[in-house]
Design an enzyme around this catalytic site. Sequence first.
Site, PDB file in Angstrom:
ATOM      1  N   ASP A 125      91.267  -4.863 -36.223  1.00  0.00           N
ATOM      2  CA  ASP A 125      90.070  -4.881 -35.365  1.00  0.00           C
ATOM      3  C   ASP A 125      88.983  -5.660 -36.103  1.00  0.00           C
ATOM      4  O   ASP A 125      88.343  -5.136 -37.003  1.00  0.00           O
ATOM      5  CB  ASP A 125      89.645  -3.434 -35.089  1.00  0.00           C
ATOM      6  CG  ASP A 125      88.386  -3.362 -34.246  1.00  0.00           C
ATOM      7  OD1 ASP A 125      88.092  -2.271 -33.714  1.00  0.00           O
ATOM      8  OD2 ASP A 125      87.658  -4.375 -34.120  1.00  0.00           O
ATOM      9  N   GLU A 126      88.807  -6.918 -35.689  1.00  0.00           N
ATOM     10  CA  GLU A 126      87.827  -7.818 -36.315  1.00  0.00           C
ATOM     11  C   GLU A 126      86.552  -7.919 -35.484  1.00  0.00           C
ATOM     12  O   GLU A 126      85.730  -8.830 -35.679  1.00  0.00           O
ATOM     13  CB  GLU A 126      88.453  -9.212 -36.478  1.00  0.00           C
ATOM     14  CG  GLU A 126      89.523  -9.287 -37.549  1.00  0.00           C
ATOM     15  CD  GLU A 126      88.977  -9.548 -38.948  1.00  0.00           C
ATOM     16  OE1 GLU A 126      88.413 -10.636 -39.177  1.00  0.00           O
ATOM     17  OE2 GLU A 126      89.094  -8.658 -39.804  1.00  0.00           O
TER      18      GLU A 126
ATOM     19  N   LYS B  10      83.672  -6.337 -35.364  1.00  0.00           N
ATOM     20  CA  LYS B  10      82.354  -6.315 -36.002  1.00  0.00           C
ATOM     21  C   LYS B  10      82.275  -7.267 -37.198  1.00  0.00           C
ATOM     22  O   LYS B  10      81.277  -7.961 -37.359  1.00  0.00           O
ATOM     23  CB  LYS B  10      82.021  -4.901 -36.458  1.00  0.00           C
ATOM     24  CG  LYS B  10      80.763  -4.704 -37.297  1.00  0.00           C
ATOM     25  CD  LYS B  10      79.506  -4.478 -36.516  1.00  0.00           C
ATOM     26  CE  LYS B  10      79.355  -3.132 -35.910  1.00  0.00           C
ATOM     27  NZ  LYS B  10      78.535  -2.149 -36.593  1.00  0.00           N
TER      28      LYS B  10
ATOM     29  N   SER C  91      85.805  -2.944 -26.920  1.00  0.00           N
ATOM     30  CA  SER C  91      86.507  -1.786 -26.343  1.00  0.00           C
ATOM     31  C   SER C  91      87.686  -2.209 -25.474  1.00  0.00           C
ATOM     32  O   SER C  91      88.797  -1.686 -25.636  1.00  0.00           O
ATOM     33  CB  SER C  91      85.536  -0.955 -25.491  1.00  0.00           C
ATOM     34  OG  SER C  91      84.453  -0.496 -26.256  1.00  0.00           O
TER      35      SER C  91
ATOM     36  N   TYR D  29      85.716   3.096 -35.460  1.00  0.00           N
ATOM     37  CA  TYR D  29      85.132   2.973 -34.124  1.00  0.00           C
ATOM     38  C   TYR D  29      85.821   1.790 -33.468  1.00  0.00           C
ATOM     39  O   TYR D  29      85.590   0.649 -33.862  1.00  0.00           O
ATOM     40  CB  TYR D  29      83.626   2.729 -34.198  1.00  0.00           C
ATOM     41  CG  TYR D  29      82.929   2.763 -32.851  1.00  0.00           C
ATOM     42  CD1 TYR D  29      83.127   1.740 -31.913  1.00  0.00           C
ATOM     43  CD2 TYR D  29      82.082   3.796 -32.495  1.00  0.00           C
ATOM     44  CE1 TYR D  29      82.513   1.765 -30.667  1.00  0.00           C
ATOM     45  CE2 TYR D  29      81.449   3.830 -31.250  1.00  0.00           C
ATOM     46  CZ  TYR D  29      81.675   2.805 -30.348  1.00  0.00           C
ATOM     47  OH  TYR D  29      81.058   2.824 -29.115  1.00  0.00           O
TER      48      TYR D  29
END
Length: 442
Positions: free
Chosen positions: A242-243, A245, A114, A140
């Site tokens: 966005d890596e 996860k 986040s 997300y």
Amino acid sequence: PAITNQGLIARDAASVAGIEKLRFGPFAIQSGEGNTLITEDGRRLIDFSASWGAASLGHGHPAIVEAVTRTVRHMPSASILSTTHEPGVALAEKLLSLTPGGEDRRVWFGHSGSDANETIIRAVEAATGKKRVIAFIGAYHGGTALSMSVSGHTAQSHAAPRPGLFLLPYPNIYRPHFPGHVGEVALAQLDYLLATVCPPHDTAAIIFEAIQADGGLLVPPPGFIAAIAERAQRHGILLVCDEVKVGLARTGMMHAFDADGITPDLISFGKGLGGGLPLSAVVGPASILDRTTAFAMQTLCGNPVSCSAGLAVLETIEREKLAGNTAARGKQIMDGLKKLAEKHPLIGDIRGRGLAIGVELVANRTTKEPAGKACQKIVYRCFELGLLVFYVGMKSNVLELTPPLTLTEAEAAAGLAILDQAIDDVTQDRVPDAAIAAYAGW
Ligand SMILES: Cc1ncc(COP(=O)(O)O)c(/C=N/[C@@H]2CCCCNC2=O)c1O
């Protein structure tokens, strides 16, 4: 009131805030050993979640124990804000060496996916002066105000989207909501946005996941993220991947975006980077991340203990060739799931890469009616039988298999056997509604 000798669940209910709970059952853990968790009452669970992907090396990996113990003992301060230190600099250098990008780049450290995504959005807006951001429905990107405001997940619909945010439909090959919902509509809509209400001169960034995880473990068709990257490049819009996860060897490749061979301008890492400790990172151009000081600070950013864990994770991924293990275990599990699909009509779709696998559950394979309640019951029954697995998806019907990258062949086989039994038990209606009634899940 005095804490009586109650179990963890009762004490948790009386002490831990519900606003941070995402509970699927009375899951109380007393310890972890490798890829196994041990419940409060001493039962062993094979961990197919790795705490939502954070325990990338399982629990108590010697490399992490050694690195963390060494660093917490000699503790070169607790932060990188105003004092630098070897673990932080070494991890920054390691991340720069592992990520593609020609120009002069820097690494920002944080504690969570986040805050990493939050920092990216703030930094690209400040550096470009542009106000618009493009993201994807189902994404997300975090649980803080700004990271939520560029997300598109229905579970976060309580958070208002940021002004100037445009959401595109992420390809959903198994469950297209309209003709062309497999990539080309998203690209056509992107072109149309850029030609109308989202002009490139005022669009700071496009943020995406190479595999959309919490949105339902959606794997885009080959070439889709390359097509997004080409448009970003052509229009001078920053490409943010966005890596958090699915990065860091989880897909069988070092980076999930390697699937299309692209080079994002900025990359966020989290979860597995810390191997179970709080750690995130942003890798991006010095022109954005080094353009000013005192702009994105949190006291414990670049905490040396977390940074040492991060170094141990990256070195172990390389030394133990975990991308290879992830690919092999992922194939083993996918093949095993295909066999289960031959006998369990509840399994509607199996998809993923490496050890980022989604099993979409449906009440009817023709209508594809989501089987949300069955999904919840399967998660609960797996826990009773010795497997910990959670679910994702905007219809809460996709089992998410993200075990530690160190998963062994035997553990994969044992986990599949338990999943098989759990699906059977739920199909035969052996798990009562009452079993899951107390758990809201998401
Ligand atoms: C692609 C992606 N990017 C950023 C985040 C936010 O990471 P943090 O929860 O560490 O702040 C996440 C977090 N995902 C959630 C965390 C909350 C519980 C539900 N399951 C997840 O994996 C993510 O999947």
